[in-house]
Design a protein around this motif. Structure first.
Motif, mmCIF file in Angstrom:
data_model
loop_
_atom_site.group_PDB
_atom_site.id
_atom_site.type_symbol
_atom_site.label_atom_id
_atom_site.label_comp_id
_atom_site.label_asym_id
_atom_site.label_seq_id
_atom_site.Cartn_x
_atom_site.Cartn_y
_atom_site.Cartn_z
ATOM 1 N N VAL A 18 44.100 41.897 31.668
ATOM 2 C CA VAL A 18 43.827 40.368 30.733
ATOM 3 C C VAL A 18 42.696 41.001 30.158
ATOM 4 O O VAL A 18 42.662 40.437 28.562
ATOM 5 N N LEU A 19 41.300 41.151 30.908
ATOM 6 C CA LEU A 19 40.142 40.340 30.224
ATOM 7 C C LEU A 19 39.510 41.790 29.334
ATOM 8 O O LEU A 19 39.068 41.658 28.073
ATOM 9 N N LYS A 20 40.378 42.977 29.787
ATOM 10 C CA LYS A 20 40.092 44.332 28.035
ATOM 11 C C LYS A 20 40.493 43.202 26.844
ATOM 12 O O LYS A 20 40.394 43.874 25.524
ATOM 13 N N HIS A 21 41.745 42.939 26.892
ATOM 14 C CA HIS A 21 42.387 42.436 25.423
ATOM 15 C C HIS A 21 41.742 40.991 25.131
ATOM 16 O O HIS A 21 41.203 41.206 24.054
ATOM 17 N N ARG A 22 40.812 39.957 26.450
ATOM 18 C CA ARG A 22 39.852 39.384 25.228
ATOM 19 C C ARG A 22 38.955 39.976 24.547
ATOM 20 O O ARG A 22 38.644 39.387 23.789
ATOM 21 N N LEU A 23 38.008 40.895 25.824
ATOM 22 C CA LEU A 23 36.604 41.510 25.421
ATOM 23 C C LEU A 23 37.112 41.957 23.964
ATOM 24 O O LEU A 23 36.695 41.892 22.798
ATOM 25 N N ASP A 24 38.188 42.496 23.554
ATOM 26 C CA ASP A 24 39.195 43.675 22.434
ATOM 27 C C ASP A 24 38.458 42.389 21.093
ATOM 28 O O ASP A 24 37.843 42.622 19.918
ATOM 29 N N GLN A 25 39.348 41.119 21.846
ATOM 30 C CA GLN A 25 39.794 40.464 20.590
ATOM 31 C C GLN A 25 38.298 39.812 19.775
ATOM 32 O O GLN A 25 38.132 38.975 18.658
ATOM 33 N N GLU A 26 37.349 39.652 21.073
ATOM 34 C CA GLU A 26 36.220 38.717 20.671
ATOM 35 C C GLU A 26 35.766 39.937 19.907
ATOM 36 O O GLU A 26 33.678 39.241 19.447
ATOM 37 N N GLU A 27 35.704 41.782 19.921
ATOM 38 C CA GLU A 27 34.649 42.721 19.465
ATOM 39 C C GLU A 27 33.709 42.296 19.877
ATOM 40 O O GLU A 27 31.940 42.892 19.876
ATOM 41 N N ILE A 28 33.521 42.003 21.555
ATOM 42 C CA ILE A 28 32.345 42.499 22.477
ATOM 43 C C ILE A 28 32.736 44.231 22.801
ATOM 44 O O ILE A 28 33.414 44.404 23.305
#
Length: 77
Positions: A18-28
């Protein structure tokens, strides 16, 4: 990536999905050190020091907020 710093450590690969998905969404920009080895041989995770989330220091506050959000909503971090 040599400037990247560890912000948190996980024991198992399923904890970072889930964390990977969130970081990808934020383009981090990020990477997980020891992720591949831990997925191949999960019991080596502790010996390797866990799966380390590495981020650029400029993104520290943003990533910390995401981690806090996930911890309060999902209790996975």
């Amino acid at each position: 990536m040599e400037d990247f710093k560890t912000i948190t450590i996980f024991n198992y690969t399923h904890e970072i999905v889930v964390l990977k998905h969130r970081l990808d969404q934020e383009e981090i920009q990020y990477y997980f050190e020891n992720e591949t080895m831990s997925s191949i041989a999960p019991f080596y995770s502790n010996a390797l020091g866990g799966i380390k989330l590495k981020i650029h220091p400029n993104d520290f506050e943003k990533v910390q907020n995401i981690l806090d959000e996930l911890n309060s909503n999902l209790n996975i971090v």
